[in-house]
Design an enzyme around this catalytic site. Structure first.
Site, mmCIF file in Angstrom:
data_model
loop_
_atom_site.group_PDB
_atom_site.id
_atom_site.type_symbol
_atom_site.label_atom_id
_atom_site.label_comp_id
_atom_site.label_asym_id
_atom_site.label_seq_id
_atom_site.Cartn_x
_atom_site.Cartn_y
_atom_site.Cartn_z
ATOM 1 N N HIS A 1 -7.461 -21.422 20.905
ATOM 2 C CA HIS A 1 -6.311 -21.723 21.764
ATOM 3 C C HIS A 1 -5.025 -21.454 20.985
ATOM 4 C CE1 HIS A 1 -8.967 -23.303 24.666
ATOM 5 N NE2 HIS A 1 -8.713 -24.587 24.595
ATOM 6 N N CYS B 1 -9.019 -30.238 23.506
ATOM 7 C CA CYS B 1 -8.920 -29.193 22.480
ATOM 8 C C CYS B 1 -7.492 -28.714 22.219
ATOM 9 C CB CYS B 1 -9.824 -28.023 22.842
ATOM 10 S SG CYS B 1 -9.806 -27.559 24.567
HETATM 11 C C1 11C Z 1 -9.895 -26.365 28.353
HETATM 12 N N1 11C Z 1 -9.058 -28.308 27.215
HETATM 13 O O1 11C Z 1 -9.713 -25.518 27.466
HETATM 14 C C2 11C Z 1 -10.085 -27.826 28.077
HETATM 15 C C3 11C Z 1 -11.473 -28.121 27.631
HETATM 16 O O2 11C Z 1 -10.683 -32.767 27.853
HETATM 17 O O3 11C Z 1 -12.062 -32.175 26.301
HETATM 18 C C4 11C Z 1 -11.707 -29.486 27.050
HETATM 19 C C5 11C Z 1 -11.568 -30.614 28.031
HETATM 20 C C6 11C Z 1 -11.440 -31.943 27.338
HETATM 21 O O4 11C Z 1 -9.963 -26.096 29.530
#
Ligand code: 11C
Length: 359
Positions: A250, A153
């Site tokens: 994010h 993400c």
């Molecule tokens: C998080 N990026 O916010 C991560 C979630 O590799 O698809 C997604 C994990 C991925 O912790």
């Protein structure tokens, strides 16, 4: 005709998001839901009820959950995978081998050189290879199964402005990024916290910095002459990742250095971001954002609560574009981590494949 869609990992947080996005979709119908043996045989409402925060659309309520076996999904036109990585590897491979099209949110095959890693707002061109391979396989009566991965993400938010700027001004040589990531990325919702995030920042997310540093280069790299997706960008990316007390969205603080000695101005950078149009918009995909990148001028924007839902979570917001005394420019990026950062990217990939006659 409406295409039949399956969802793997249907009771997990990404699977639930796929189900919500597919429930009202004009081109796909929810057709099969797959989960663990524990849930198989139960109506979806029953299977997901242990998730206190689940939202169940009417079209999913009475679907009976099946096990994640390719034979159960044989008549699906496309299968979206929200499986956890411990289960995704074997299951997705079995589906591909049996001729199914799998669009996966899991990390297992993201690094495989024969699997495209696609953030549909920026490197839909990598799907050309899939389209070509599928047409050849169809003509030769061979297996047309394949896997396409969407990215992590925080990577999805980062690569969109980077790709838009590379398209306009040429290569970027160096990138630093510091993320402030929402708890939904860890599979938690505000009512069901897995750890002590309130009044806190956790300055570590397992594996996240490596994903940002590696996936960005695969996504922004070109495809090799042999159609493989090996790492081909020479960009250096340095990431630091933090978990913060935000439910969705994010935020990323980004600094970039262009490879070219002829630097654009701040105004030219903003204009290039505003002007960028993704292939999903050109093709008229139903979930495509109206504007791919919104450039905000207010000093305190973008903010997750105010800006994450632009164009239903499919658009990226950029703010505070300014010169960087160490690199060339710095700016803030906000993306909806469970929409364009996860399930929404999978849906947009499928919409693009449909427009191109692959599905
Ligand atoms: C998080 N990026 O916010 C991560 C979630 O590799 O698809 C997604 C994990 C991925 O912790």
């Amino acid at each position: 005709a409406i295409k039949k869609a399956g969802v793997l990992g249907a009771t997990g947080s990404v699977g639930q998001k796929f189900i919500l996005l597919l429930a009202e979709h004009p081109e796909f119908e929810l057709y099969k839901l797959g989960a663990s043996a524990r849930s198989a045989g139960k109506p979806y409402t029953e299977a997901v009820k242990w998730r206190q925060t689940a939202t169940i659309p009417p079209s999913a309520t009475d679907l009976v959950v099946v096990e994640c076996k390719a034979s159960e999904f044989a008549d699906c036109d496309v299968v979206f995978s929200g499986l956890d990585s411990d289960a995704a590897g074997d299951i997705e491979n079995e589906f591909k081998e049996s001729g199914l099209v799998v669009i996966s949110n899991a990390k297992n095959y993201r690094r495989a050189p024969d699997v495209p890693l696609v953030v549909p707002l920026i490197n839909a061109s990598h799907l050309d290879v899939v389209a070509r391979r599928v047409k050849q396989a169809r003509a030769a009566n061979k297996n047309t199964g394949f896997i396409i991965c969407n990215s992590n993400c925080s990577t999805a938010g980062l690569v969109v402005p980077l790709g838009a700027l590379i398209a306009k001004f040429g290569d970027i040589s160096d990138v630093t990024v510091t993320t402030l990531q929402a708890i939904s990325g860890a599979g938690f919702s505000p009512g069901v916290l897995g750890f002590d995030i309130l009044d806190n920042v956790i300055p570590y997310i397992s594996g996240e910095e490596e994903k940002l540093e590696w996936e960005t280069k695969k996504i922004l790299g070109s495809v090799a002459e042999d159609d493989s997706f090996a790492l081909r960008s020479t960009m250096t990316v340095s990431a630091q990742c933090n978990r913060v007390a935000v439910s969705d969205g994010h935020l990323e603080c980004v600094s970039i250095k262009f490879a070219t000695p002829n630097k654009p101005s701040v105004e030219q950078v903003k204009q290039a971001l505003r002007d960028y149009v993704s292939e999903s918009q050109i093709l008229g995909c139903p979930s495509a954002p109206k504007q791919c990148i919104y450039v905000l001028e207010e000093a305190d924007r973008p903010q997750p609560r105010l800006d994450r839902n632009r164009d239903n979570g499919y658009a990226i917001s950029v703010g505070r574009v300014r010169e960087d005394p160490v690199f060339d420019f710095k700016f803030i990026v906000l993306s909806h981590n469970t929409v364009i950062g996860a399930a929404g990217s999978g849906i947009l990939i499928a919409e693009i494949l449909l427009k191109r006659g692959v599905l």
